[in-house]
Design a protein around this motif. Structure first.
Motif, PDB file in Angstrom:
ATOM      1  N   ASP A  22      -0.545 -16.632 -17.876  1.00 45.82           N
ATOM      2  CA  ASP A  22      -0.763 -15.919 -19.132  1.00 45.82           C
ATOM      3  C   ASP A  22      -1.131 -16.842 -20.288  1.00 45.82           C
ATOM      4  OD1 ASP A  22      -0.266 -13.575 -17.818  1.00 45.82           O
ATOM      5  OD2 ASP A  22       1.634 -13.159 -18.821  1.00 45.82           O
ATOM      6  N   ASP A  23      -0.615 -18.058 -20.302  1.00 45.67           N
ATOM      7  CA  ASP A  23      -0.946 -18.962 -21.410  1.00 45.67           C
ATOM      8  C   ASP A  23      -2.393 -19.451 -21.334  1.00 45.67           C
ATOM      9  OD1 ASP A  23      -0.239 -20.526 -19.152  1.00 45.67           O
ATOM     10  OD2 ASP A  23       0.379 -22.206 -20.401  1.00 45.67           O
ATOM     11  N   HIS A  24      -3.086 -19.156 -20.244  1.00 44.68           N
ATOM     12  CA  HIS A  24      -4.506 -19.498 -20.112  1.00 44.68           C
ATOM     13  C   HIS A  24      -5.403 -18.273 -20.217  1.00 44.68           C
ATOM     14  CE1 HIS A  24      -3.980 -23.694 -18.624  1.00 44.68           C
ATOM     15  NE2 HIS A  24      -2.778 -23.207 -18.376  1.00 44.68           N
ATOM     16  N   THR A  25      -4.847 -17.079 -19.962  1.00 41.96           N
ATOM     17  CA  THR A  25      -5.676 -15.883 -19.837  1.00 41.96           C
ATOM     18  C   THR A  25      -5.427 -14.805 -20.890  1.00 41.96           C
ATOM     19  OG1 THR A  25      -4.099 -14.848 -18.313  1.00 41.96           O
ATOM     20  CG2 THR A  25      -5.850 -16.193 -17.334  1.00 41.96           C
ATOM     21  N   ALA A  26      -4.230 -14.712 -21.421  1.00 41.83           N
ATOM     22  CA  ALA A  26      -3.851 -13.551 -22.235  1.00 41.83           C
ATOM     23  C   ALA A  26      -4.557 -13.480 -23.587  1.00 41.83           C
ATOM     24  CB  ALA A  26      -2.334 -13.513 -22.430  1.00 41.83           C
ATOM     25  N   GLY A  27      -5.164 -14.537 -24.052  1.00 45.09           N
ATOM     26  CA  GLY A  27      -5.871 -14.491 -25.326  1.00 45.09           C
ATOM     27  C   GLY A  27      -7.312 -14.034 -25.232  1.00 45.09           C
ATOM     28  N   LEU A  28      -7.819 -13.897 -24.019  1.00 41.70           N
ATOM     29  CA  LEU A  28      -9.238 -13.608 -23.834  1.00 41.70           C
ATOM     30  C   LEU A  28      -9.673 -12.295 -24.490  1.00 41.70           C
ATOM     31  CD1 LEU A  28     -11.888 -14.540 -22.592  1.00 41.70           C
ATOM     32  CD2 LEU A  28     -11.173 -13.484 -20.445  1.00 41.70           C
ATOM     33  N   LEU A  29      -8.936 -11.240 -24.279  1.00 38.45           N
ATOM     34  CA  LEU A  29      -9.295  -9.939 -24.853  1.00 38.45           C
ATOM     35  C   LEU A  29      -9.326  -9.984 -26.375  1.00 38.45           C
ATOM     36  CD1 LEU A  29      -7.570  -6.995 -22.958  1.00 38.45           C
ATOM     37  CD2 LEU A  29      -9.878  -7.064 -23.845  1.00 38.45           C
ATOM     38  N   SER A  30      -8.284 -10.518 -26.970  1.00 34.57           N
ATOM     39  CA  SER A  30      -8.223 -10.542 -28.435  1.00 34.57           C
ATOM     40  C   SER A  30      -9.266 -11.484 -29.028  1.00 34.57           C
ATOM     41  CB  SER A  30      -6.824 -10.905 -28.920  1.00 34.57           C
ATOM     42  OG  SER A  30      -6.441 -12.168 -28.442  1.00 34.57           O
ATOM     43  N   LEU A  31      -9.560 -12.601 -28.373  1.00 33.61           N
ATOM     44  CA  LEU A  31     -10.585 -13.513 -28.871  1.00 33.61           C
ATOM     45  C   LEU A  31     -11.971 -12.879 -28.788  1.00 33.61           C
ATOM     46  CD1 LEU A  31      -9.315 -16.895 -27.415  1.00 33.61           C
ATOM     47  CD2 LEU A  31      -9.411 -16.244 -29.836  1.00 33.61           C
ATOM     48  N   ARG A  32     -12.255 -12.233 -27.680  1.00 36.03           N
ATOM     49  CA  ARG A  32     -13.547 -11.546 -27.529  1.00 36.03           C
ATOM     50  C   ARG A  32     -13.704 -10.484 -28.621  1.00 36.03           C
ATOM     51  NH1 ARG A  32     -18.762 -10.717 -26.706  1.00 36.03           N
ATOM     52  NH2 ARG A  32     -19.226  -8.741 -25.752  1.00 36.03           N
ATOM     53  N   ALA A  33     -12.667  -9.691 -28.826  1.00 35.07           N
ATOM     54  CA  ALA A  33     -12.713  -8.636 -29.844  1.00 35.07           C
ATOM     55  C   ALA A  33     -12.896  -9.220 -31.242  1.00 35.07           C
ATOM     56  CB  ALA A  33     -11.454  -7.790 -29.773  1.00 35.07           C
ATOM     57  N   ALA A  34     -12.240 -10.330 -31.523  1.00 44.03           N
ATOM     58  CA  ALA A  34     -12.305 -10.933 -32.852  1.00 44.03           C
ATOM     59  C   ALA A  34     -13.675 -11.529 -33.172  1.00 44.03           C
ATOM     60  CB  ALA A  34     -11.234 -12.016 -32.975  1.00 44.03           C
ATOM     61  N   SER A  63       2.270  -7.848 -12.629  1.00 46.24           N
ATOM     62  CA  SER A  63       2.439  -8.682 -13.821  1.00 46.24           C
ATOM     63  C   SER A  63       1.211  -9.533 -14.129  1.00 46.24           C
ATOM     64  CB  SER A  63       3.673  -9.586 -13.665  1.00 46.24           C
ATOM     65  OG  SER A  63       3.453 -10.560 -12.664  1.00 46.24           O
ATOM     66  N   SER A  64       0.161  -9.442 -13.307  1.00 46.76           N
ATOM     67  CA  SER A  64      -1.041 -10.240 -13.536  1.00 46.76           C
ATOM     68  C   SER A  64      -1.830  -9.679 -14.715  1.00 46.76           C
ATOM     69  CB  SER A  64      -1.930 -10.248 -12.300  1.00 46.76           C
ATOM     70  OG  SER A  64      -3.212 -10.772 -12.620  1.00 46.76           O
ATOM     71  N   TYR A  65      -1.894 -10.444 -15.800  1.00 45.39           N
ATOM     72  CA  TYR A  65      -2.651 -10.025 -16.980  1.00 45.39           C
ATOM     73  C   TYR A  65      -4.108  -9.747 -16.613  1.00 45.39           C
ATOM     74  CZ  TYR A  65      -4.573  -9.927 -21.665  1.00 45.39           C
ATOM     75  OH  TYR A  65      -5.215  -9.527 -22.804  1.00 45.39           O
ATOM     76  N   MET A  66      -4.687 -10.613 -15.819  1.00 36.84           N
ATOM     77  CA  MET A  66      -6.100 -10.460 -15.455  1.00 36.84           C
ATOM     78  C   MET A  66      -6.323  -9.190 -14.643  1.00 36.84           C
ATOM     79  SD  MET A  66      -7.690 -12.827 -16.964  1.00 36.84           S
ATOM     80  CE  MET A  66      -9.295 -12.699 -16.180  1.00 36.84           C
ATOM     81  N   ARG A  67      -5.448  -8.918 -13.728  1.00 35.45           N
ATOM     82  CA  ARG A  67      -5.575  -7.716 -12.899  1.00 35.45           C
ATOM     83  C   ARG A  67      -5.353  -6.457 -13.740  1.00 35.45           C
ATOM     84  NH1 ARG A  67      -5.339  -7.436  -7.224  1.00 35.45           N
ATOM     85  NH2 ARG A  67      -4.732  -5.403  -6.449  1.00 35.45           N
ATOM     86  N   LEU A  68      -4.365  -6.489 -14.616  1.00 34.37           N
ATOM     87  CA  LEU A  68      -4.042  -5.330 -15.447  1.00 34.37           C
ATOM     88  C   LEU A  68      -5.132  -5.007 -16.467  1.00 34.37           C
ATOM     89  CD1 LEU A  68      -0.265  -6.080 -16.093  1.00 34.37           C
ATOM     90  CD2 LEU A  68      -1.188  -4.183 -14.730  1.00 34.37           C
ATOM     91  N   HIS A  69      -5.847  -6.033 -16.953  1.00 26.08           N
ATOM     92  CA  HIS A  69      -6.783  -5.839 -18.061  1.00 26.08           C
ATOM     93  C   HIS A  69      -8.249  -6.058 -17.697  1.00 26.08           C
ATOM     94  CE1 HIS A  69      -3.592  -5.304 -20.984  1.00 26.08           C
ATOM     95  NE2 HIS A  69      -2.953  -6.256 -20.342  1.00 26.08           N
ATOM     96  N   ARG A  70      -8.548  -6.222 -16.412  1.00 26.10           N
ATOM     97  CA  ARG A  70      -9.936  -6.499 -16.006  1.00 26.10           C
ATOM     98  C   ARG A  70     -10.896  -5.415 -16.492  1.00 26.10           C
ATOM     99  NH1 ARG A  70     -12.307  -7.956  -9.992  1.00 26.10           N
ATOM    100  NH2 ARG A  70     -14.430  -8.403 -10.698  1.00 26.10           N
ATOM    101  N   ALA A  71     -10.582  -4.158 -16.266  1.00 23.43           N
ATOM    102  CA  ALA A  71     -11.487  -3.071 -16.667  1.00 23.43           C
ATOM    103  C   ALA A  71     -11.697  -3.056 -18.176  1.00 23.43           C
ATOM    104  CB  ALA A  71     -10.944  -1.722 -16.192  1.00 23.43           C
ATOM    105  N   GLU A  72     -10.649  -3.289 -18.927  1.00 24.31           N
ATOM    106  CA  GLU A  72     -10.761  -3.327 -20.390  1.00 24.31           C
ATOM    107  C   GLU A  72     -11.648  -4.479 -20.832  1.00 24.31           C
ATOM    108  OE1 GLU A  72      -7.761  -3.493 -24.257  1.00 24.31           O
ATOM    109  OE2 GLU A  72      -6.930  -3.482 -22.237  1.00 24.31           O
TER     110      GLU A  72
END
Length: 117
Positions: A22-34, A63-72
């Protein structure tokens, strides 16, 4: 950190994810949006090994952030480039692809206990 240093990340179009923590992947969505309003291609191409989407069950749920948020992520314009072998991304810049493991992948709970799955 980048903001504090005055670095404009809206110019970054390619992202390399080395592994699924998560410390490598969880910021991707918010950074892309920003940054996508300033640069529609900001953080739009993500290089990873296919296992970045492996399931990480914990306490009976995913619990995989990437798996949970891939479609988003894909919905907001992130394109995943999955590398199954070493690949040169730029002159002198290589992505190793999957690294063979001598033992099967193990998912660890937050309590230091191995999760069988």
């Amino acid at each position: 950190n980048a903001k504090a240093l005055g670095i404009d990340l809206s110019d970054v179009e390619d992202v390399v994810l080395t592994h699924n923590h998560d410390d490598h992947t969880a910021g991707l969505l918010s950074l892309r949006a920003a940054f996508q309003a300033k640069n529609p291609l900001a953080m739009s191409r993500v290089h990873a090994a296919p296992d970045i989407f492996l399931s990480r069950p914990e306490n009976g749920s995913e619990s995989s952030y990437m798996r949970l948020h891939r479609a988003e992520m894909e919905q907001i314009g992130i394109h995943f480039v999955l590398h199954e072998a070493p690949t040169q991304l730029l002159p002198g810049v290589w992505f190793s692809g999957p690294v063979p493991r001598p033992f099967p992948e193990r998912n660890w709970s937050g309590k230091g206990l191995m999760v069988q799955g």
